[in-house]
Write an enzyme that holds these catalytic residues in place. Structure first.
Site, mmCIF file in Angstrom:
data_model
loop_
_atom_site.group_PDB
_atom_site.id
_atom_site.type_symbol
_atom_site.label_atom_id
_atom_site.label_comp_id
_atom_site.label_asym_id
_atom_site.label_seq_id
_atom_site.Cartn_x
_atom_site.Cartn_y
_atom_site.Cartn_z
ATOM 1 N N TYR A 1 0.864 -1.184 0.000
ATOM 2 C CA TYR A 1 0.000 0.000 0.000
ATOM 3 C C TYR A 1 0.895 1.226 0.000
ATOM 4 O O TYR A 1 1.873 1.297 0.751
ATOM 5 C CB TYR A 1 -0.886 0.000 1.254
ATOM 6 N N GLU B 1 -3.484 7.526 -4.158
ATOM 7 C CA GLU B 1 -3.321 6.246 -3.458
ATOM 8 C C GLU B 1 -3.130 5.106 -4.452
ATOM 9 O O GLU B 1 -3.881 4.986 -5.417
ATOM 10 C CB GLU B 1 -4.590 5.991 -2.621
#
Ligand code: ADP
Ligand code: MG
Length: 393
Positions: free
Chosen positions: A109, A197
């Site tokens: 992530y 993101e």
């Protein structure tokens, strides 16, 4: 403004970020050809909505043949997808991304957002990326790594090394991560993002870093300097009232109540909503027409409020400074003449040209409830809304 995954990926590609080969379709007939063009024996069909959580809700499907791709796309297009990030109605699937299925060794992530308390961009990373990231953050917050970033300098090399080490990445891969993080920050600043993101960021079986999913939110207040993003506006998941408000540069937010508010100045608009609540009512919207609104914008603002079927009363609260009361009054009269009004209208005005404005409204022949101050205006509006079918929750 939120971008679709495919739009965000196209932008990141221009910053040198690796994304899987793929193409977007809006009709299933085009799907088999794209599977063939991608030229591998496994693809992913991805529903494009302005929300995540698709993997866990059937919005991400693996396919192995052109025909299977067509069927899968056909099943998705023009349906609504409900995920844990949408409301119960879900989001309509107007586009589907077909892309190469990457061979994944590990899912990481990586994101940059703004930390409001530190007033700085924040780099966030985790070795446990993928569809369970919310659970990871909730149950094991220590697995989420955070690095505040100096907005002017960017990411220091030692910070990139620290992130790599915490992600258990070394050697050539850590150099790739360093480059990726630098490119990501460049995109974040240049495109005025509030969120950028990548989840998951795949470490592929041949040790490349590939962005499998990208979320990009652009700060609405910076849109004026990004005409290149205008093309994304029609796809935004907002009501027609909100898109009309954007067009006329009105700050408008639709709310759950039934008293429509037309106010000049954000502070006064907030205070008006507070006053309505204090008197037991619920505002139907926040609307700041601004200090320099033209007659046309006032008219449009009024029409936007009246187009909301929840509205049972309209409250106009104006403090005339730069914005003169008589301009507002003319706007109200013009809008009512054009659109008609089917609910009670309460007006409170104060400030520049207030006497001229009062005369205009008095002589207009319109049925207007005139309030002497804000308190009276709020109480009149709440009373009128209740008389007009309102049930206070
Ligand atoms: P969402 O975040 O909305 O659930 P993602 O695009 O992150 O959607 O996809 C969910 C999961 O599907 C990913 O975590 C990954 O495991 C898999 N996935 C998505 N795209 C690809 C791809 N191109 N190749 C291989 N796996 C993929
Ligand atoms: Mg994702």
């Amino acid at each position: 403004m939120k971008l679709y995954e495919f739009q965000a990926k196209n932008i990141l590609k221009t910053y040198g970020v690796c994304v899987p080969d793929g193409k977007t379709v809006s009709q299933s007939a085009d799907a088999p050809k794209i599977f063939q063009e991608i030229g591998c024996n496994r693809c992913v069909v991805k529903a494009q909505i302005l929300a995540g959580g698709r993997g866990k809700s059937g919005g991400i499907q693996f396919v192995n043949t052109p025909e299977e791709t067509r069927t899968c796309v056909e099943r998705m297009l023009d349906t609504r997808l409900v995920t844990r990030q949408t409301d119960q109605k879900g989001a309509e699937i107007k586009y589907v991304l077909i892309e190469k299925a990457v061979s994944i060794k590990k899912e990481l992530y990586l994101a940059i957002t703004i930390d409001r308390s530190l007033k700085t961009p924040m780099l966030i990373a985790s070795a446990e990326g993928g569809v369970e990231i919310e659970e990871v953050a909730r149950q094991t917050p220590d697995k989420i790594i955070k690095e505040p970033v100096d907005i002017f300098f960017g990411i220091h090399p030692f910070q990139a090394r620290r992130i790599a080490s915490q992600l258990n990445i070394s050697g050539a891969l850590s150099t790739r991560l360093n480059n990726l993080v630098t490119n990501l920050f460049r995109a974040f600043v240049k495109d005025d993002c509030s969120l950028l993101e990548i989840n998951p960021l795949a470490v592929t079986t041949d040790d490349e870093l590939c962005a499998l999913d990208v979320k990009m939110d652009i700060d609405d207040n910076a849109l004026y300097r990004h005409p290149e993003f205008d093309q994304f506006l029609p796809d935004q998941d907002i009501s027609s009232a909100e898109s009309l408000a954007r067009k006329y540069r009105l700050s408008y937010i639709s709310l759950d109540g039934n008293i429509g508010c037309l106010v000049n100045g954000a502070g006064l608009a907030m205070a008006t909503m507070d006053a309505i609540k204090l008197h037991g009512g619920e505002p139907a919207n926040f609307l700041d027409v601004g200090g320099d609104a033209s007659l046309e914008r006032i008219t449009q603002a009024f029409k936007i409020i009246l187009s909301d079927p929840k509205v049972k009363t309209v409250l106009i609260n104006i403090f005339g400074g730069i914005m003169k009361c008589d301009v507002i009054a003319s706007g109200i009269i013009q809008a009512i003449k054009e659109a008609g009004i089917h609910v009670p209208l309460v007006v409170r005005q104060e400030g520049t040209n207030v006497e001229v404005a009062k005369k205009l409204l008095d002589n207009s022949g319109l049925n207007i409830l005139s309030a002497k101050d804000m308190k009276e205006a709020a109480s009149m509006a709440v009373r009128a809304s209740k008389a007009n079918g309102y049930t206070n929750r």
